[in-house]
Design an enzyme around this catalytic site. Structure first.
Site, PDB file in Angstrom:
ATOM      1  CE  LYS A 197       1.843  -2.123  11.601  1.00 29.63           C
ATOM      2  NZ  LYS A 197       1.973  -2.824  12.607  1.00 29.63           N
ATOM      3  CD  GLU A 253      10.702  -7.598   6.429  1.00 34.06           C
ATOM      4  OE1 GLU A 253       9.028  -7.114   7.610  1.00 34.06           O
ATOM      5  OE2 GLU A 253      10.931  -6.330   5.813  1.00 34.06           O
ATOM      6  CG  ASP A 254       7.227  -5.229  10.889  1.00 35.93           C
ATOM      7  OD1 ASP A 254       8.087  -5.045   9.365  1.00 35.93           O
ATOM      8  OD2 ASP A 254       5.981  -3.985  10.636  1.00 35.93           O
ATOM      9  CE  LYS A 267      12.465  -4.513   3.187  1.00 35.84           C
ATOM     10  NZ  LYS A 267      11.976  -4.040   4.608  1.00 35.84           N
ATOM     11  CB  THR A 311       9.013   3.863  12.773  1.00 39.97           C
ATOM     12  OG1 THR A 311       9.672   2.884  12.241  1.00 39.97           O
ATOM     13  CG2 THR A 311      10.045   4.888  13.242  1.00 39.97           C
ATOM     14  CG  LEU A 320      13.891   1.165  10.885  1.00 37.42           C
ATOM     15  CD1 LEU A 320      15.091   0.976  12.332  1.00 37.42           C
ATOM     16  CD2 LEU A 320      14.666   2.600  10.771  1.00 37.42           C
ATOM     17  CG  ASP A 321       7.482   0.606  10.999  1.00 34.16           C
ATOM     18  OD1 ASP A 321       7.561   0.793  11.257  1.00 34.16           O
ATOM     19  OD2 ASP A 321       6.909   0.980  10.387  1.00 34.16           O
ATOM     20  CB  SER A 376      14.607   0.440   6.084  1.00 33.41           C
ATOM     21  OG  SER A 376      14.069   0.858   5.988  1.00 33.41           O
ATOM     22  CB  ALA A 377      11.243   0.156   2.125  1.00 32.23           C
TER      23      ALA A 377
HETATM   24  P1  B16 Z   1       9.960   6.616   4.376  1.00 30.48           P
HETATM   25  P2  B16 Z   1      10.647  -0.729   7.188  1.00 30.48           P
HETATM   26  C1  B16 Z   1       8.681   1.030   5.697  1.00 30.48           C
HETATM   27  O1  B16 Z   1      10.167   0.403   6.595  1.00 30.48           O
HETATM   28  C2  B16 Z   1       7.724   1.506   6.614  1.00 30.48           C
HETATM   29  O2  B16 Z   1       7.727   0.499   7.146  1.00 30.48           O
HETATM   30  C3  B16 Z   1       6.517   1.956   5.516  1.00 30.48           C
HETATM   31  O3  B16 Z   1       5.315   2.161   6.377  1.00 30.48           O
HETATM   32  C4  B16 Z   1       6.818   3.166   4.917  1.00 30.48           C
HETATM   33  O4  B16 Z   1       6.167   3.774   4.158  1.00 30.48           O
HETATM   34  C5  B16 Z   1       8.265   2.662   4.116  1.00 30.48           C
HETATM   35  O5  B16 Z   1       9.454   2.371   5.184  1.00 30.48           O
HETATM   36  C6  B16 Z   1       8.933   4.239   4.256  1.00 30.48           C
HETATM   37  O6  B16 Z   1       9.141   4.925   4.338  1.00 30.48           O
HETATM   38  O7  B16 Z   1       8.281   7.296   3.386  1.00 30.48           O
HETATM   39  O8  B16 Z   1      10.418   7.428   5.620  1.00 30.48           O
HETATM   40  O9  B16 Z   1      10.516   6.780   3.140  1.00 30.48           O
HETATM   41  O10 B16 Z   1       9.513  -1.823   7.829  1.00 30.48           O
HETATM   42  O11 B16 Z   1      11.237  -0.868   5.816  1.00 30.48           O
HETATM   43  O12 B16 Z   1      12.098  -1.011   7.601  1.00 30.48           O
HETATM   44 MG    MG Z   2       8.585  -3.035   8.844  1.00 35.73          MG
END
Ligand code: B16
Ligand code: MG
Length: 217
Positions: A45, A169-170, A145, A17, A10-11, A114-115
């Site tokens: 990230k 993935e980024d 991850k 984000t 996602l991010d 997404s995490a």
């Molecule tokens: P939250 P992704 C990740 O999203 C972010 O890249 C990472 O910076 C963030 O700490 C993590 O989600 C947790 O996010 O605090 O909203 O649970 O790149 O896996 O989509």
């Molecule tokens: Mg990401």
């Protein structure tokens, strides 16, 4: 084509984000009395919330107990949620909607991996929740991850074997997670920051199904 399903982070892949995460973590760092640069933010990230906090505290040379950690993580998340509450569909990265629609038309399945524990909230805000056949986020996984859990759960919910899955993935941790799960992976961003991806593209503006077919016969 070998690929039957696409799994999207996602991010940094669907929306940017990372800047909201940065502003929120920066406020926490300011309160703790140290400088947290955008370069430092690169290390957060794709990393889970609590692991991000550990990295931040390490950068500031700060030692606190687990109750204080929980409090800080909650404070950061409240700030972050106040920013993402303002998000609109305009923030979807270029080419994403067109590419998702093209995948659907060509009978490929689509999942989010997404995490973030806020992933569903963000998808609702940007109006993309209905485009995904499965959503696996930080509320459904136990291992962050580069553990492949998030993507393997996505593949299993879609009923597709990992060898037929392609991850976008980024973050390096996400590319490693895809590889650890035995999946194909395309990096989003700059090649020098993303090792072991099959291909690296700057974003979805020039991405299409024909390109995928030529890469994954
Ligand atoms: P939250 P992704 C990740 O999203 C972010 O890249 C990472 O910076 C963030 O700490 C993590 O989600 C947790 O996010 O605090 O909203 O649970 O790149 O896996 O989509
Ligand atoms: Mg990401």
């Amino acid at each position: 084509m070998k690929i039957k399903a696409c799994l999207f982070d996602l991010d940094g892949v669907v929306v940017d984000t990372a800047r909201y995460h940065y502003i929120a973590w920066n406020k926490i760092a300011e309160e703790l009395g140290f400088h947290f640069s955008e370069q430092d933010n690169e290390r957060l990230k794709g990393v889970s919330r609590m692991e991000s906090l550990d990295i931040l505290l390490d950068l500031g040379g700060i030692n606190i107990d687990s109750a204080q950690k929980t409090e800080l993580a909650e404070k950061k998340n409240n700030l972050y949620v106040s920013y993402i509450t303002q998000m609109t569909p305009d923030e979807i990265l270029p080419g994403v909607i067109r590419f998702l629609d093209e995948l659907h038309k060509n009978n490929l399945l689509i999942a989010l991996g997404s995490a973030s524990k806020n992933a569903m909230f963000i998808l609702d805000k940007i109006g993309l929740a209905q485009k995904f056949d499965a959503v696996i986020d930080g509320t459904k996984v136990f291992r962050a991850k580069p553990d492949p859990e998030v993507f393997l759960k996505g593949a299993s919910e879609l009923g597709v074997s990992p060898v037929n899955c392609l991850v976008f993935e980024d973050a390096q941790a996400g590319i490693d997670a895809a590889r650890n799960g035995g999946m194909s992976v395309i990096g989003i961003g700059k090649g020098e920051n993303l090792k072991n991806a099959d291909f690296v593209i700057p974003g979805f503006a020039n991405m299409n199904i024909d390109q995928l077919r030529s890469w994954y016969l």
